[in-house]
Motif scaffolding. Structure first.
Motif, PDB file in Angstrom:
ATOM      1  N   UNK A 154      -3.153   3.540   8.961  1.00  0.00           N
ATOM      2  CA  UNK A 154      -2.022   3.006   9.728  1.00  0.00           C
ATOM      3  C   UNK A 154      -1.276   1.976   8.884  1.00  0.00           C
ATOM      4  N   UNK A 155      -0.034   1.656   9.263  1.00  0.00           N
ATOM      5  CA  UNK A 155       0.680   0.598   8.538  1.00  0.00           C
ATOM      6  C   UNK A 155      -0.110  -0.705   8.478  1.00  0.00           C
ATOM      7  N   UNK A 156      -0.726  -1.111   9.587  1.00  0.00           N
ATOM      8  CA  UNK A 156      -1.493  -2.359   9.600  1.00  0.00           C
ATOM      9  C   UNK A 156      -2.664  -2.279   8.629  1.00  0.00           C
ATOM     10  N   UNK A 157      -3.341  -1.136   8.572  1.00  0.00           N
ATOM     11  CA  UNK A 157      -4.466  -0.983   7.652  1.00  0.00           C
ATOM     12  C   UNK A 157      -4.000  -1.001   6.201  1.00  0.00           C
ATOM     13  N   UNK A 158      -2.862  -0.359   5.902  1.00  0.00           N
ATOM     14  CA  UNK A 158      -2.339  -0.395   4.535  1.00  0.00           C
ATOM     15  C   UNK A 158      -1.896  -1.804   4.155  1.00  0.00           C
ATOM     16  N   UNK A 159      -1.269  -2.530   5.073  1.00  0.00           N
ATOM     17  CA  UNK A 159      -0.852  -3.901   4.780  1.00  0.00           C
ATOM     18  C   UNK A 159      -2.067  -4.795   4.520  1.00  0.00           C
ATOM     19  N   UNK A 160      -3.170  -4.580   5.245  1.00  0.00           N
ATOM     20  CA  UNK A 160      -4.398  -5.338   5.001  1.00  0.00           C
ATOM     21  C   UNK A 160      -5.062  -4.883   3.696  1.00  0.00           C
ATOM     22  N   UNK A 161      -5.052  -3.590   3.427  1.00  0.00           N
ATOM     23  CA  UNK A 161      -5.663  -2.982   2.239  1.00  0.00           C
ATOM     24  C   UNK A 161      -5.088  -3.556   0.946  1.00  0.00           C
ATOM     25  N   UNK A 162      -3.795  -3.867   0.949  1.00  0.00           N
ATOM     26  CA  UNK A 162      -3.131  -4.298  -0.281  1.00  0.00           C
ATOM     27  C   UNK A 162      -3.228  -5.801  -0.542  1.00  0.00           C
ATOM     28  N   UNK A 163      -3.783  -6.556   0.383  1.00  0.00           N
ATOM     29  CA  UNK A 163      -3.903  -8.013   0.172  1.00  0.00           C
ATOM     30  C   UNK A 163      -4.715  -8.279  -1.089  1.00  0.00           C
ATOM     31  N   UNK A 164      -4.226  -9.184  -1.916  1.00  0.00           N
ATOM     32  CA  UNK A 164      -4.904  -9.535  -3.146  1.00  0.00           C
ATOM     33  C   UNK A 164      -4.589  -8.616  -4.308  1.00  0.00           C
ATOM     34  N   UNK A 165      -3.765  -7.596  -4.086  1.00  0.00           N
ATOM     35  CA  UNK A 165      -3.341  -6.699  -5.160  1.00  0.00           C
ATOM     36  C   UNK A 165      -1.833  -6.832  -5.355  1.00  0.00           C
ATOM     37  N   UNK A 166      -1.299  -6.170  -6.353  1.00  0.00           N
ATOM     38  CA  UNK A 166       0.117  -6.323  -6.705  1.00  0.00           C
ATOM     39  C   UNK A 166       1.067  -6.098  -5.520  1.00  0.00           C
ATOM     40  N   UNK A 167       0.958  -4.992  -4.784  1.00  0.00           N
ATOM     41  CA  UNK A 167       1.912  -4.808  -3.668  1.00  0.00           C
ATOM     42  C   UNK A 167       1.844  -5.927  -2.631  1.00  0.00           C
ATOM     43  N   UNK A 168       0.653  -6.379  -2.317  1.00  0.00           N
ATOM     44  CA  UNK A 168       0.516  -7.474  -1.357  1.00  0.00           C
ATOM     45  C   UNK A 168       1.065  -8.772  -1.907  1.00  0.00           C
ATOM     46  N   UNK A 169       0.746  -9.046  -3.161  1.00  0.00           N
ATOM     47  CA  UNK A 169       1.208 -10.276  -3.806  1.00  0.00           C
ATOM     48  C   UNK A 169       2.730 -10.330  -3.876  1.00  0.00           C
ATOM     49  N   UNK A 170       3.364  -9.171  -4.142  1.00  0.00           N
ATOM     50  CA  UNK A 170       4.823  -9.148  -4.277  1.00  0.00           C
ATOM     51  C   UNK A 170       5.555  -8.981  -2.947  1.00  0.00           C
ATOM     52  N   UNK A 171       4.825  -8.728  -1.860  1.00  0.00           N
ATOM     53  CA  UNK A 171       5.445  -8.746  -0.539  1.00  0.00           C
ATOM     54  C   UNK A 171       5.823  -7.404   0.065  1.00  0.00           C
ATOM     55  N   UNK A 172       5.245  -6.318  -0.399  1.00  0.00           N
ATOM     56  CA  UNK A 172       5.526  -5.010   0.207  1.00  0.00           C
ATOM     57  C   UNK A 172       5.032  -5.017   1.649  1.00  0.00           C
ATOM     58  N   UNK A 173       5.852  -4.510   2.546  1.00  0.00           N
ATOM     59  CA  UNK A 173       5.469  -4.361   3.952  1.00  0.00           C
ATOM     60  C   UNK A 173       5.631  -2.905   4.345  1.00  0.00           C
ATOM     61  N   UNK A 174       4.534  -2.273   4.722  1.00  0.00           N
ATOM     62  CA  UNK A 174       4.571  -0.884   5.172  1.00  0.00           C
ATOM     63  C   UNK A 174       4.981  -0.889   6.644  1.00  0.00           C
ATOM     64  N   UNK A 175       6.047  -0.172   6.948  1.00  0.00           N
ATOM     65  CA  UNK A 175       6.567  -0.112   8.312  1.00  0.00           C
ATOM     66  C   UNK A 175       6.088   1.117   9.071  1.00  0.00           C
ATOM     67  N   UNK A 176       5.987   2.242   8.350  1.00  0.00           N
ATOM     68  CA  UNK A 176       5.617   3.493   9.016  1.00  0.00           C
ATOM     69  C   UNK A 176       4.961   4.406   8.000  1.00  0.00           C
ATOM     70  N   UNK A 177       3.940   5.102   8.454  1.00  0.00           N
ATOM     71  CA  UNK A 177       3.304   6.128   7.639  1.00  0.00           C
ATOM     72  C   UNK A 177       2.873   7.238   8.583  1.00  0.00           C
ATOM     73  N   UNK A 178       3.390   8.445   8.307  1.00  0.00           N
ATOM     74  CA  UNK A 178       3.086   9.585   9.168  1.00  0.00           C
ATOM     75  C   UNK A 178       3.236  10.869   8.359  1.00  0.00           C
ATOM     76  N   UNK A 179       3.244  11.988   9.026  1.00  0.00           N
ATOM     77  CA  UNK A 179       3.300  13.277   8.339  1.00  0.00           C
ATOM     78  C   UNK A 179       4.584  13.465   7.531  1.00  0.00           C
ATOM     79  N   UNK A 180       5.638  12.756   7.882  1.00  0.00           N
ATOM     80  CA  UNK A 180       6.903  12.904   7.152  1.00  0.00           C
ATOM     81  C   UNK A 180       6.963  12.044   5.906  1.00  0.00           C
TER      82      UNK A 180
END
Length: 139
Positions: free
Chosen positions: A7-33
Motif C-alpha cells: 500500500x502507499x502507507x507501507x511504501x512510505x514507511x518502507x523507504x524511511x532511512x533510504x534515499x527516496x525517504x530522505x529526499x521526500x518522495x511521497x507515494x500517493x497511489x499504487x495499484x494495477x495501473x
C-alpha cells in the motif's frame, strides 16, 4: 521487513532511512495501473545552477518504477534490480511539487519494463523515463 510493501502507507514507511525517504518522495497511489507519487521541491533538490537537479527527477521516476516492480513481482520472486534506465529531460522546475506516474510496459517472469512521466507543478511534462528490471529468484 519480512514481507514486501503493497500500500502507499507501507511504501512510505518502507523507504524511511533510504534515499527516496530522505529526499521526500511521497507515494500517493499504487495499484494495477501503476504508481503515482510526488515530491515537494526543496533547495537541496537543486543543482548549483538553481534548477532542479536531473538526478532528483531520475530518483523520483526510478523509485516509482521500482515500487511498481515490487508490487507486481511474480509469485516466488525475492526482489529485483534495475539493469537499464534512460531519461529524457524536457523541462525543469525551481519550486512547487513535481509528480510522477509510472506504468508497466512489460511484466514478464524475468524482466519488467516500466515507463514514467514526471510533471512539473504546472502539469507540463518535464521528463520521460524508461527502465528495465531483472526479477530476482531464490537460488
Amino acid at each position: 521487513m519480512n514481507t514486501l510493501p503493497s500500500s502507499p502507507a507501507e511504501f512510505n514507511a518502507f523507504q524511511k532511512g533510504s534515499l527516496p525517504g530522505f529526499l521526500g518522495v511521497e507515494i500517493d497511489r499504487i495499484d494495477a495501473t501503476g504508481v503515482h507519487a510526488r515530491l515537494a521541491i526543496e533547495p537541496h533538490h537543486h543543482a548549483p545552477n538553481g534548477y532542479l537537479h536531473a538526478a532528483t527527477v531520475v530518483m523520483l521516476a526510478d523509485t516509482c518504477c521500482g515500487y511498481g516492480c515490487i508490487a507486481r513481482l511474480p509469485e516466488g520472486a525475492k526482489g529485483f534490480t534495475t539493469i537499464e534506465l534512460k531519461s529524457n529531460h524536457l523541462g525543469t522546475a525551481t519550486s512547487g511539487v513535481i509528480s510522477c506516474v509510472a506504468t508497466p510496459a512489460h511484466l514478464g517472469r524475468n524482466t519488467h519494463v516500466w515507463d514514467a512521466t514526471v510533471s512539473g507543478p504546472d502539469g507540463k511534462v518535464i521528463a520521460l523515463f524508461r527502465c528495465t528490471q531483472m526479477v530476482l529468484w531464490p537460488r
